[in-house]
Scaffold this active site. Structure first.
Site, mmCIF file in Angstrom:
data_model
loop_
_atom_site.group_PDB
_atom_site.id
_atom_site.type_symbol
_atom_site.label_atom_id
_atom_site.label_comp_id
_atom_site.label_asym_id
_atom_site.label_seq_id
_atom_site.Cartn_x
_atom_site.Cartn_y
_atom_site.Cartn_z
ATOM 1 C CG ASN A 191 -7.585 13.388 2.505
ATOM 2 O OD1 ASN A 191 -6.730 14.035 1.924
ATOM 3 N ND2 ASN A 191 -8.444 12.593 1.864
ATOM 4 C CG PHE B 53 1.269 6.580 -3.304
ATOM 5 C CD1 PHE B 53 1.281 6.660 -4.686
ATOM 6 C CD2 PHE B 53 2.286 7.193 -2.583
ATOM 7 C CE1 PHE B 53 2.298 7.345 -5.348
ATOM 8 C CE2 PHE B 53 3.303 7.871 -3.230
ATOM 9 C CZ PHE B 53 3.322 7.947 -4.609
ATOM 10 C CE LYS C 64 -24.896 26.270 8.786
ATOM 11 N NZ LYS C 64 -24.865 27.611 9.318
ATOM 12 C CG ASP D 31 -9.823 0.494 -3.813
ATOM 13 O OD1 ASP D 31 -9.077 0.811 -4.760
ATOM 14 O OD2 ASP D 31 -9.422 0.391 -2.638
ATOM 15 C CB ILE D 32 -10.263 4.720 -7.947
ATOM 16 C CG1 ILE D 32 -11.431 5.554 -7.417
ATOM 17 C CG2 ILE D 32 -9.920 5.104 -9.388
ATOM 18 C CD1 ILE D 32 -11.124 7.020 -7.204
ATOM 19 C CE LYS E 82 -6.244 -0.613 -1.965
ATOM 20 N NZ LYS E 82 -7.040 0.590 -1.991
ATOM 21 C CG ASP F 272 -10.819 4.296 2.591
ATOM 22 O OD1 ASP F 272 -10.515 3.989 1.425
ATOM 23 O OD2 ASP F 272 -9.973 4.453 3.497
HETATM 24 O O1 PMT Z 1 -0.719 15.049 -1.273
HETATM 25 P P1 PMT Z 1 0.439 15.090 -0.300
HETATM 26 O O2 PMT Z 1 0.219 16.061 0.825
HETATM 27 O O3 PMT Z 1 1.750 15.328 -1.013
HETATM 28 O O4 PMT Z 1 0.545 13.668 0.389
HETATM 29 C C1 PMT Z 1 0.854 12.555 -0.366
HETATM 30 C C2 PMT Z 1 0.059 11.317 0.095
HETATM 31 C C3 PMT Z 1 0.466 10.955 1.515
HETATM 32 C C4 PMT Z 1 -1.447 11.574 0.015
HETATM 33 C C5 PMT Z 1 0.448 10.180 -0.922
HETATM 34 O O5 PMT Z 1 1.836 9.960 -0.856
HETATM 35 C C6 PMT Z 1 -0.302 8.892 -0.597
HETATM 36 O O6 PMT Z 1 0.088 8.104 0.234
HETATM 37 N N1 PMT Z 1 -1.450 8.673 -1.309
HETATM 38 C C7 PMT Z 1 -2.375 7.576 -1.072
HETATM 39 C C8 PMT Z 1 -3.305 7.925 0.052
HETATM 40 C C9 PMT Z 1 -4.300 6.804 0.360
HETATM 41 O O7 PMT Z 1 -5.453 6.979 0.145
HETATM 42 O O8 PMT Z 1 -3.739 5.705 0.755
HETATM 43 P P2 PMT Z 1 -4.564 4.329 1.159
HETATM 44 O O9 PMT Z 1 -3.509 3.496 1.793
HETATM 45 O O10 PMT Z 1 -5.759 4.664 1.942
HETATM 46 O O11 PMT Z 1 -5.006 3.739 -0.244
HETATM 47 C C10 PMT Z 1 -4.240 2.796 -0.975
HETATM 48 C C11 PMT Z 1 -4.305 3.067 -2.446
HETATM 49 O O12 PMT Z 1 -5.639 2.902 -2.933
HETATM 50 C C12 PMT Z 1 -3.899 4.456 -2.862
HETATM 51 O O13 PMT Z 1 -3.169 4.357 -4.061
HETATM 52 C C13 PMT Z 1 -5.216 5.180 -3.068
HETATM 53 O O14 PMT Z 1 -5.082 6.228 -4.050
HETATM 54 C C14 PMT Z 1 -6.092 4.060 -3.578
HETATM 55 N N2 PMT Z 1 -7.529 4.194 -3.259
HETATM 56 C C15 PMT Z 1 -7.963 4.222 -1.968
HETATM 57 C C16 PMT Z 1 -9.313 4.285 -1.709
HETATM 58 C C17 PMT Z 1 -10.226 4.328 -2.779
HETATM 59 N N3 PMT Z 1 -11.539 4.393 -2.571
HETATM 60 N N4 PMT Z 1 -9.790 4.309 -4.046
HETATM 61 C C18 PMT Z 1 -8.455 4.245 -4.307
HETATM 62 O O15 PMT Z 1 -8.044 4.243 -5.469
#
Ligand code: PMT
Length: 397
Positions: free
Chosen positions: A210, A323, A289, A306-307, A341, A279
């Site tokens: 991403n 976030f 390849k 999901d961490i 979460k 995800d």
């Molecule tokens: O890196 P930049 O370019 O500065 O951009 C910042 C950002 C937009 C990436 C950052 O501000 C942000 O929003 N990070 C979280 C991105 C994300 O994966 O969001 P989510 O809504 O999909 O996930 C929710 C939360 O679960 C997040 O805290 C994520 O880190 C966590 N997660 C998600 C999936 C997973 N398998 N494990 C996780 O821990």
């Protein structure tokens, strides 16, 4: 007032009439317990004598990048490593512009590039110059890199003008340097931050990832370190300079990030999940390849663990801040993530707007906890990070 006992402060004096106040700045820093060394620029020497600074600081004044003797004793790299903080006071318009461009053609600018320490600048110049767009933009660039500005005062200037641009008072400068080291709520705390995107291999050449740049996470790292925390970063794919004062663990995939977090999570006081974790990952990684004339039409995906959710489930979990990167139903989706979460707070950002969020220099967020939702207005990611950390320390420590 906070004190600077055992702190090593490097004072840079550049070319502004206010340089005559620099011996007093040395004194005020010493009053708070600091050991002070001074670097003077060519411009600075026009306004204050090296002998005054040497006598008061009780150390040789450093002024020459090319001085062979000085290089043998304490050269630019040693000076850069020696400092716990570097303060440029006064910081002239020229010095500010040169820092912005990463120049390395004199001792002060080279030390700034080579240091891990926090950098503060106290601008001093004519009010019209200070009001200029160039200065404002240069300061913004430096602030985004984590440089702290000690704002100039308002009043009558040496040139007769009245306005904003006078060097802040020496006592105020010393106080603000001391504040950097003050016992904040994160002093002595351990913080773990995940940063950047994960990379999920399809074959030896291709992957799913991403646009996360790591800017938001790295700004949080700066903010935590400034707040006194022992900070560890688990870093995926990023395009931003790494905070050198943190312990750094590099990972590639979401699975690797999960393992690295779980290995490090014990004894952490705060976990910030800023990474854009994939995800899903391809169920099978092809060893070879994949040929374009092959039969592949669909890549089968498997859900990643999901961490954040896993950390929140731990018996002795740290304070957990997640976030939410959303493109629609912002508040509702973010609140659902907070609930599902089970984290302590979630930072909502809109990633559908290219001016903020993903891969941009600025952000605008909502800080959402069980109790309240607070908006943090659009600003540089560094300022947003500092505001987030202030709220986290206020509510959870
Ligand atoms: O890196 P930049 O370019 O500065 O951009 C910042 C950002 C937009 C990436 C950052 O501000 C942000 O929003 N990070 C979280 C991105 C994300 O994966 O969001 P989510 O809504 O999909 O996930 C929710 C939360 O679960 C997040 O805290 C994520 O880190 C966590 N997660 C998600 C999936 C997973 N398998 N494990 C996780 O821990």
């Amino acid at each position: 007032m906070n004190n600077l006992t055992n702190k090593r402060i490097l004072l840079g004096v550049s070319g502004s009439i206010a340089a005559y106040k620099s011996p007093d700045i040395v004194r005020r820093l010493q009053d708070l317990g600091a050991e002070v060394r001074v670097i003077i620029t060519t411009g600075g020497r026009e306004f204050v004598s090296e002998l005054s600074l040497q006598t008061i600081s009780k150390n040789k004044v450093h002024d020459n990048l090319w001085d062979k003797e000085a290089e043998l004793a304490m050269g630019h790299i040693e000076l850069a490593k020696w400092a716990d903080a570097v303060i440029i006071a006064p910081a002239s318009a020229n010095t500010i512009a040169r820092l912005c461009h990463g120049k390395a053609d004199d001792l002060l600018s080279t030390v700034i590039l080579a240091t891990n320490a926090s950098v503060l600048i106290a601008p001093s110049m004519n009010q019209q110059m200070f009001a200029s767009k160039a200065i404002k933009e240069n300061l913004k660039i430096l602030n985004n890199r984590g440089v702290v500005t000690i704002n100039p005062g308002f009043g009558e200037q040496a040139c007769g003008d009245v306005g904003e641009g006078r060097l802040a008072e020496p006592e105020e400068i010393a106080k603000q340097v001391a504040n950097m080291f003050s016992d904040s709520a994160l002093s002595g705390r351990k913080v773990l931050i995940t940063i950047g995107g994960t990379i999920e291999a399809i074959d030896p050449v291709r992957y799913i990832s991403n646009h996360s740049s790591g800017k938001m996470g790295m700004a949080l790292a700066h903010a935590c370190i400034q707040a006194g925390a022992e900070t560890t970063l688990i870093i995926g794919s990023i395009s931003v300079e790494i905070e050198k004062r943190a312990e750094v663990i590099y990972i590639t995939s979401a699975n690797e990030m999960f393992n690295a977090v779980m290995k490090k999570i014990e004894n952490q006081d705060l976990f910030i999940s800023c990474a854009a974790v994939a995800d899903f990952r391809p169920t099978k990684i092809s060893h070879n390849k994949i040929k374009k004339d092959g039969k592949l039409a669909v890549i089968e995906l498997t859900k990643n663990k999901d961490i954040l959710e896993s950390v929140c489930k731990l018996k002795n979990k740290p304070v957990c801040i997640g976030f939410a990167a959303e493109t629609e139903n912002f508040l509702a989706n973010a609140r659902a993530k907070l609930k599902n979460k089970k984290c302590d707070a979630i930072i909502l950002n809109d990633i559908s707007n290219s001016d903020i969020g993903l891969n941009s220099d600025e952000n605008e967020v909502h800080f959402i906890s069980q109790e309240k939702t607070e908006k943090i207005d659009k600003s540089s990611k560094q300022i947003i990070a500092e505001k987030i950390i202030k709220k986290v320390t206020k509510y959870f420590f």
